[in-house]
Design a protein around this motif. Sequence first.
Motif, PDB file in Angstrom:
ATOM      1  N   UNK A 193       0.837  -1.200   0.000  1.00 30.63           N
ATOM      2  CA  UNK A 193       0.000   0.000   0.000  1.00 30.63           C
ATOM      3  C   UNK A 193       0.869   1.247   0.000  1.00 30.63           C
ATOM      4  N   UNK A 194       0.231   2.381  -0.268  1.00 28.33           N
ATOM      5  CA  UNK A 194       0.935   3.668  -0.375  1.00 28.33           C
ATOM      6  C   UNK A 194       0.363   4.639   0.642  1.00 28.33           C
ATOM      7  N   UNK A 195       1.227   5.217   1.469  1.00 26.90           N
ATOM      8  CA  UNK A 195       0.802   6.303   2.360  1.00 26.90           C
ATOM      9  C   UNK A 195       1.423   7.636   1.934  1.00 26.90           C
ATOM     10  N   UNK A 196       2.446   7.590   1.085  1.00 24.32           N
ATOM     11  CA  UNK A 196       3.052   8.795   0.531  1.00 24.32           C
ATOM     12  C   UNK A 196       3.046   8.686  -0.986  1.00 24.32           C
ATOM     13  N   UNK A 197       2.741   9.783  -1.646  1.00 20.97           N
ATOM     14  CA  UNK A 197       2.634   9.759  -3.095  1.00 20.97           C
ATOM     15  C   UNK A 197       3.984   9.534  -3.766  1.00 20.97           C
ATOM     16  N   UNK A 198       4.073   8.598  -4.708  1.00 24.39           N
ATOM     17  CA  UNK A 198       5.300   8.472  -5.496  1.00 24.39           C
ATOM     18  C   UNK A 198       5.468   9.658  -6.419  1.00 24.39           C
ATOM     19  N   UNK A 199       6.692   9.941  -6.822  1.00 20.92           N
ATOM     20  CA  UNK A 199       6.920  11.053  -7.738  1.00 20.92           C
ATOM     21  C   UNK A 199       8.195  10.824  -8.532  1.00 20.92           C
ATOM     22  N   UNK A 200       8.244  11.439  -9.707  1.00 17.79           N
ATOM     23  CA  UNK A 200       9.457  11.550 -10.514  1.00 17.79           C
ATOM     24  C   UNK A 200       9.690  13.040 -10.710  1.00 17.79           C
ATOM     25  N   UNK A 201      10.671  13.626 -10.014  1.00 22.71           N
ATOM     26  CA  UNK A 201      10.893  15.066 -10.052  1.00 22.71           C
ATOM     27  C   UNK A 201      12.177  15.375 -10.814  1.00 22.71           C
ATOM     28  N   UNK A 202      12.043  16.126 -11.909  1.00 17.99           N
ATOM     29  CA  UNK A 202      13.222  16.511 -12.677  1.00 17.99           C
ATOM     30  C   UNK A 202      14.101  17.461 -11.875  1.00 17.99           C
ATOM     31  N   UNK A 203      15.401  17.225 -11.889  1.00 18.38           N
ATOM     32  CA  UNK A 203      16.393  18.093 -11.244  1.00 18.38           C
ATOM     33  C   UNK A 203      17.316  18.621 -12.331  1.00 18.38           C
ATOM     34  N   UNK A 204      17.444  19.944 -12.428  1.00 20.36           N
ATOM     35  CA  UNK A 204      18.289  20.569 -13.433  1.00 20.36           C
ATOM     36  C   UNK A 204      19.377  21.384 -12.734  1.00 20.36           C
ATOM     37  N   UNK A 205      20.627  21.103 -13.012  1.00 17.56           N
ATOM     38  CA  UNK A 205      21.743  21.935 -12.565  1.00 17.56           C
ATOM     39  C   UNK A 205      22.220  22.716 -13.785  1.00 17.56           C
ATOM     40  N   UNK A 206      21.983  24.020 -13.770  1.00 16.84           N
ATOM     41  CA  UNK A 206      22.259  24.853 -14.940  1.00 16.84           C
ATOM     42  C   UNK A 206      23.400  25.821 -14.617  1.00 16.84           C
TER      43      UNK A 206
END
Length: 418
Positions: A193-206
């Motif tokens: 089960x899930x109690x915290x939302x999964x995520x795919x967060x883009x990280x950009x080092x510019x």
Amino acid sequence: MALIQARLALLLLVWFVKGHSTSDNVLPVVSAAEEWEQLLITMHQNSNSQPGVFYGRSSPSMPPYSPPDFMVVSQRDVQKELFKPDKQTRPLPLSFKEHLLKATAPPPTTAPARQRFEVLCYIDRILIRVRKDAFKQNIIKDLKFGKCSVTEQDFQYYYLRHSMDADCGYQKEYNMDNFIYTNQLIYRPTGLIIRDEPFDQDIHCKFDRFFHSFKRGFYPILRGQTHYKTLQTNSIYTLTPQDELGNEMTSYTLNQLMQFEAANPSMSSGPGNQRLYIDECYVTPSSDPNSPLQYKVIDNYGCFIDSKVSESTFVIGDSPTSQKFVMPAFLFNTGSAALPSQQLYMHCLLSHGSSTPSQIAKACTYDSSSKKWKELHGNDSVCACCETSCPEQSTVNSQPVSSTFWTVASNERPTKTH
């Protein structure tokens, strides 16, 4: 103006990082937490402002109507021919005056929004810290930066510190104004089960290549909600989803407290010393009680096993003919970062018996502060078997009951961070 100020802060960070980067891509010997705090202290001493590395939410303080000592701009915005050496002095081009004047307004006075995570970009490495209090449970084994894992943790944060040469799955992009390292901060829970939302967060080092680049905005995606009308049941036993005030509910958001009331109105005409008990309960994503995908919440003749990992608890019903319990809403793990609304059902085995609880008729909740099981009406000794196996009994007096469906939906919207 805020964009220019944020870019100036980022340039200050790049200057600082260049002066403090390690050789041969060797990570510092200090801990990630110490490195983070040292950077903030040094940046504050050098610029008298917070570093502008937290997704452009912080910016250096500028006196009103004071242009910066220097700035970088894109060659697409300024004609280089205007700055060729000349034998005599000449006025500053009007087009470039406009660039300087954009930085003269005072910085925003609102406090930056709290982020679940923050990023520091170095020339040779990246440092990410993720707030633990933004999650309901320990996520260290399921939190990744591309293909790389958490490297350190303390009581407040998880830290991911990795070299830019590490095999984390970086993508590198070079253009006229800058070069960019891109990767993803990924949380994919692996439990049932899930109690915290999964995520795919883009990280950009510019990093600027001596020019300034304006970044584009983004538009939020609005999604509607579906509402369902409660169906009626003619069963002697009833099991009803409710909100915290006892109102009948059909939809919840992730981690919202759900209340369920099990009742048997026919017991009101029976002996006065009778009490309703919940022997077991489990949740399925279909109306079929025999569904292969099940999450058990109550077991062992009244042991609320989900209370060991959440805020779940039994609560006193309105009368001996009813029993209530509360638990946070969850979703079954589909293995995807996108969380569609799910339709769920609760199935319970109910019985009635003496108002005096026993090992086979009880309502026990785990108290995390004392690390002990507590019976709803105070006779805690009957809960001793919750950690093992309570004595088996005949199920003649027990009857199954299923609730009407309810829906659980995500309570956040996806965002992009640069």
